[in-house]
Design an enzyme around this catalytic site. Structure first.
Site, short mmCIF file in Angstrom:
data_model
loop_
_atom_site.label_atom_id
_atom_site.label_comp_id
_atom_site.label_asym_id
_atom_site.label_seq_id
_atom_site.Cartn_x
_atom_site.Cartn_y
_atom_site.Cartn_z
N ASP A 180 6.59 -60.01 -19.41
CA ASP A 180 6.11 -59.02 -18.45
C ASP A 180 5.19 -58.02 -19.16
O ASP A 180 4.48 -58.39 -20.09
CB ASP A 180 7.30 -58.32 -17.79
CG ASP A 180 7.01 -57.92 -16.34
OD1 ASP A 180 6.29 -56.93 -16.15
OD2 ASP A 180 7.49 -58.60 -15.42
N SER A 237 9.21 -59.85 -7.33
CA SER A 237 9.35 -59.45 -8.73
C SER A 237 10.71 -58.85 -9.01
O SER A 237 11.24 -58.96 -10.12
CB SER A 237 8.29 -58.40 -9.09
OG SER A 237 7.05 -58.96 -9.33
N HIS A 287 6.66 -51.85 -15.00
CA HIS A 287 7.10 -53.06 -14.30
C HIS A 287 8.08 -53.87 -15.14
O HIS A 287 9.13 -54.29 -14.66
CB HIS A 287 5.87 -53.89 -13.94
CG HIS A 287 6.14 -55.05 -13.04
ND1 HIS A 287 6.55 -56.28 -13.52
CD2 HIS A 287 6.03 -55.19 -11.70
CE1 HIS A 287 6.69 -57.12 -12.50
NE2 HIS A 287 6.39 -56.48 -11.38
#
Length: 781
Positions: A149, A559, A224
Site C-alpha cells: 500500500d 479497500s 491509506h
C-alpha cells in the site's frame, strides 16, 4: 519544506476518502524513448537469489552490449517468488527480449491510483468471548500479514507491541531506513517495512524528492496504508471515536498478528494523487514472498476494461499466482465501480476477492421542520444544535427574473443572498463525494448555515469539513422537505447533532459503490468471492490527516473490506497452518452468512435496492467462527490451476514457464466448469451440462454428508451421489452435478445453492445459471 506537510492534509483527507471509493487507474505514460518494461520469466530456475539476479544482468548485458548499460537500465530484479526484472528499454529492445524463448512476456510499466470498531463484534469476534476463533488462535500471534500500500505511520498506537511475544521464527524480512524512518520504528508488532520507488522514479524523472510531500521511506503520507493495516491486524485501543461518534475499541481482526508494510504507492504533488508503478508493486510482492508473510493484502485494482489473469499487464494476478503456490493467501479489494454489473476487478481465480457491506450501524440526525415534523437524515455532525433557521430550496417562485439552481452541482450560480443565513436543500444524482463537498463549500462561502442533500440512499456517507451541518436524506424525504418549503412563506428547520445507533433495526446492505459480478473476464468464475464490512470503518491514519488528535479517521471502500478478510485469513492460518489458500477461501465462502448475523435478509444498494445475490456478495457475509470449522473444503493445487489455464486457452509453453514444469493441455480442452471453486456459475446453459467437484474432509474423520439443493428458478439440478461418506481412508470424494434448463427463451441469471450437510456442518456454495439458447448481443447480461 517537509514541516509544511500538515497544511495540505485536511484537503488530502477528502481525496483519500473519495479514493477509497475508487480503484487503481491505469495511466498511459508518454515520455522518453526508453521506458520501464517488465520482463517476466515465469517460475525461477534457481534457488539462489544472487544467481537469479546475475542471470537477469547477463540477459540485459547481451542485449545492450555492456555491463554499465545493463546496470543503468535495471530497475528491479524479481528473484524470490518468481523470475523476471524491470528495466528501461526502447520498444525495439523490448521486442528483442520478448522474442527470446525463455521470456514469457514483456510489458510496459503501468500506474495505478489508490482505492479506500464495530466490525469485529458485529462478525462475532469479540475479545470478551473466551471461546471463539480469536482466543483459540492466540489472536493470530504467529501469523504475518503483508500489506502492499502507501506505507505506514509507525507512531500510531495501533502498532504498539505491548504483551506480544517474540517475532515468528519464519520471518526473514526487516525494516528499511529512509526519510523520517529508521529500523527503530519497527518492533514486535510492526516487524517489517520496506519501500519500492525505482519504477516510479524511472518514469517520473522530474519528481523532486526534496520538495515532495511524500516521504522517501516506508512512512505513510496519505494514511491509506496505515488505515488498511489497522483493520487487518492493529493492536486494540480503547475509547476511540470519530468526533464522539462510533466510540469504542479500535482493533484489527487478528489483533496479535504481525504487520509487514511494503510501500509501493507514491504521492504526485502536481496531480494530487497517490500512484503505484506496476514494476514496484511486483517487486513488493516478490519481497513479501521472500520475507515469509502468511497473508498478502492489497487494496488495489484497475478499472474496466480489465486484463485477464494471463495478460502480461495483470501484474497483481501474476504476483498473486506465485504467492499462492507458496502457500500465501492473497486478498484483494473487488473495486468500487458498483452498483453496475460486470464491474468487479481482481478476478483471477487464485485471488480472494472482497465486496463491501455496511455494518449494523447508522448515524441518525434529527431534522425538525417548522410544522414539527421530524425527519431522520444521516450525517456525521457533532457540532452544536442548529436552532430553527430559515430553510430554502433555490427555485424561481414564479414572480422573479432571477435565476435559481436547486441542483447541488449548480448551487454556485445562486446569489449569496439566496443562501446567506439559511439552511439550503439541494438534490443530486451524482455518486461522487466531491459533489457534496463542493455544495458545502458553495453554501459556506455564501454565508449559509447548513445544507440538506437529497440523493440516492445507497451513496457513501462522509463527514463535512469543519463540522459544518450537512445532512443526507433520500429523494422521498427530500421531496417531503421540498413540499413543506413550498407550503409556507417562512420555512424553518432545526438540525440536531448526529447519534450512533447499533444493532437492530439497522440492516446490513451491500454498499452501493461495491463492484458487482458477473466476472467480465471469465464469467464461469464467480466474483466477488465474499463480502465484509467496508463502510464508515474507523481506523488509524497518518496524524497529518487525522480528525482527532489520536490519529483516527473513518473511511469507506472495498479497500476497507479487504483487510477485514485478511484479518480473518490470518486467524484461520493460525489455527490451520497446513491449509492451502484455496482451502482457506473455501472455508470462508462455504460458511458465509446469506443473511445478516441477526437472521435478516441482506439487501444490495442500488437503483432500485434488491435482495443481494452472489454477484453482489459472492458466498455471502463472512462468518469467521463458522469458517474455522467448515467440515469440508473445495481444495486446489498447482495441477488444478494449470488445467484452468488450459480450459481458458492459455498457451502450453507459457503455462509451463508460469508453473515451472512441463504442461500439456488435453484435447479436447478441459471444461472451466470443472475447476474446483466453492461456487458453480454457468453463464451459457443451452440444454444441459454435467460438471465435477471434489470435496476434502477437514472435520471429523468419520463423516456422512447429504446433499440439499435449492435450484435456480426454471433450472433442474441433480447431484450424484446424494450422500458422501468420509473415513480414515477416504478423505477426498468427488461428485457430479447435472444442470438442465426448462426455459424456452434466453434469460438473465437465476440463483440457488448446493449444500452438503452432516447436521453439524452446512457446506454451501452459490449456484448461478443463465440460460442462453442462442447468443444474442441484445439479451440481458
Amino acid at each position: 519544506m517537509k514541516n509544511c506537510k500538515t497544511s495540505v492534509f485536511a484537503v488530502l483527507s477528502l481525496v483519500i476518502i473519495l479514493n477509497g471509493l475508487s480503484t487503481f487507474v491505469v495511466v498511459v505514460q508518454a515520455g522518453a524513448e526508453s521506458k520501464v518494461h517488465i520482463v517476466y520469466l515465469g517460475e525461477k530456475q534457481h534457488d539462489d537469489p544472487e544467481f537469479v539476479t546475475k542471470s537477469h544482468h547477463r540477459m540485459l548485458w547481451s542485449l545492450l552490449g555492456s555491463k554499465e548499460d545493463a546496470h543503468n537500465s535495471m530497475v528491479h530484479s524479481y528473484r524470490h517468488g518468481f523470475s523476471g526484472f524491470a528495466a528501461k528499454l526502447t520498444k525495439s529492445q523490448a521486442k528483442k527480449l520478448a522474442d527470446l524463448p525463455e521470456v514469457v512476456h514483456v510489458t510496459p510499466d503501468s500506474f495505478y491510483e489508490l482505492a479506500t470498531t464495530r466490525t469485529w463484534d458485529y462478525l462475532g469476534l469479540s475479545v470478551a468471548n473466551p471461546k471463539n476463533l480469536l482466543n483459540d488462535t492466540n489472536m493470530g500471534e504467529e501469523v504475518i500479514i503483508g500489506v502492499v500500500d502507501s506505507g505506514v505511520w509507525p507512531e500510531s498506537e495501533v502498532f504498539k507491541d505491548n504483551g506480544i511475544g517474540p517475532v515468528p521464527s519464519h520471518w526473514k524480512g526487516g525494516c528499511e531506513s529512509g526519510e523520517n524512518f529508521t529500523s527503530f520504528h519497527c518492533n514486535k508488532k510492526l516487524i517489517g517495512a520496506k519501500y519500492f520507488i525505482n519504477g516510479f522514479l524511472a518514469t517520473h524523472e522530474s519528481f523532486n524528492s526534496t520538495e515532495s510531500l511524500d516521504f522517501i521511506s516506508p512512512r505513510d503520507h496519505s494514511g491509506h496504508g496505515t488505515h488498511v493495516a489497522t483493520i487487518a491486524g492493529g493492536s486494540p485501543l480503547h475509547n476511540i471515536s470519530y468526533k464522539g461518534l462510533a466510540g469504542g475499541t479500535v482493533r484489527g481482526g487478528a489483533l496479535r498478528a504481525r504487520i509487514a508494510m511494503y510501500k509501493a504507492c507514491w504521492y504526485l504533488d502536481n496531480l494530487d494523487i497517490t500512484t503505484c508503478s506496476s514494476a514496484d508493486l511486483l517487486k513488493a510482492m516478490d519481497e513479501a514472498m521472500h520475507d515469509g508473510v502468511d497473508v498478502l493484502s492489497l487494496s488495489i485494482g484497475s478499472r474496466l476494461p480489465y486484463f485477464s489473469e494471463t495478460d502480461a499487464r495483470a501484474v497483481i494476478a501474476t504476483g498473486a499466482f506465485h504467492a499462492v503456490l507458496k502457500g500465501i493467501t492473497v486478498v484483494c479489494s473487488g473495486g468500487n465501480s458498483g452498483p453496475a454489473g460486470q464491474t468487479v476487478g481482481n478476478t483471477a481465480p487464485w485471488i480472494l476477492t472482497v465486496a463491501a457491506t455496511t455494518l449494523d450501524r447508522s448515524f441518525p440526525t434529527p431534522i425538525t421542520l417548522g410544522n414539527n415534523k421530524v425527519i431522520l437524515g444521516q450525517a456525521m455532525y457533532t457540532g452544536p444544535e442548529l436552532g430553527f433557521t430559515s430553510l430554502v430550496y433555490p427555485e424561481n417562485p414564479g414572480n422573479s427574473n432571477e435565476s435559481f439552481f436547486g441542483d447541488c452541482e449548480l448551487l454556485f450560480f445562486n446569489s449569496n443572498r439566496t443562501m446567506a443565513g439559511k439552511v439550503v436543500l439541494c438534490f443530486t444524482t451524482s455518486k461522487r463525494y466531491t459533489t457534496v463537498a463542493s455544495a458545502v463549500s458553495y453554501v459556506k462561502e455564501a454565508g449559509g448555515l447548513g445544507i440538506i442533500v437529497a440523493r440516492n440512499p445507497g451513496d457513501n456517507l462522509s463527514p463535512c469539513v469543519d463540522d459544518f451541518p450537512c445532512v443526507a436524506v433520500d429523494y422521498e424525504l427530500g421531496t417531503d422537505i421540498l413540499f413543506y418549503i413550498r407550503s409556507t412563506g417562512s420555512p424553518v428547520v432545526k438540525i440536531q447533532p448526529s447519534k450512533t445507533l447499533f444493532g437492530q433495526p439497522v440492516g446490513t446492505k451491500v454498499a452501493d459503490f461495491s463492484s458487482r459480478g458477473p466476472n467480465s473476464i471469465e464469467p464461469a468464475i464467480l466474483k466477488p468471492d465474499i463480502a465484509a464490512p467496508g463502510v464508515s470503518i474507523l481506523a488509524a491514519t497518518s496524524t497529518n490527516k487525522t480528525f482527532n488528535d489520536r490519529g483516527f479517521i473513518m473511511a469507506s471502500g472495498t479497500s476497507m473490506a479487504a483487510p477485514v478478510i485478511s484479518g480473518v485469513v490470518a486467524l484461520l492460518k493460525a489455527m490451520h497452518r497446513d491449509w492451502s489458500p484455496a482451502a482457506i477461501r473455501s472455508a470462508i465462502v462455504t460458511t458465509a452468512w446469506r443473511t445478516d448475523p441477526f437472521g435478516e435478509q441482506i439487501f444490495a444498494e442500488g437503483s432500485p435496492r434488491k435482495l443481494a445475490d452472489p454477484f453482489d456478495y459472492g458466498g455471502g457475509l463472512v462468518n469467521p467462527e463458522k469458517a474455522a470449522k467448515p467440515g469440508l473444503v473445495y481444495d486446489l493445487g498447482l495441477e488444478d490451476y494449470a488445467l484452468y489455464m488450459c480450459s481458458v486457452g492459455y498457451n502450453e509453453t507459457s503455462i509451463s514457464q508460469l508453473v515451472g514444469k512441463g504442461t500439456v493441455c488435453s484435447n479436447p480442452k478441459p471444461s472451466v466448469l470443472d475447476f474446483n471453486l466453492p461456487s458453480i456459475t454457468i453463464p451459457n446453459l443451452k440444454e444441459e451440462v454435467t460438471l465435477t467437484k471434489t470435496l476434502t474432509n477437514v472435520g471429523p474423520v468419520e463423516s456422512v454428508y447429504k446433499v440439499v439443493i435449492e435450484p435456480p428458478l426454471g433450472v433442474v439440478v441433480t447431484v450424484t451421489p446424494e450422500t458422501l461418506v468420509f473415513n480414515s481412508t477416504t478423505k477426498r470424494v468427488s461428485f457430479k452435478v447435472r444442470v438442465s434448463t426448462k426455459h424456452k427463451i434466453n434469460t438473465g441469471y437465476f440463483f440457488g445453492s448446493l449444500t452438503w450437510s452432516d447436521s453439524l456442518h452446512n457446506v454451501t456454495i452459490p449456484l448461478s445459471v443463465r440460460t442462453q439458447l442462442m447468443q444474442n448481443y441484445y439479451d440481458e447480461n
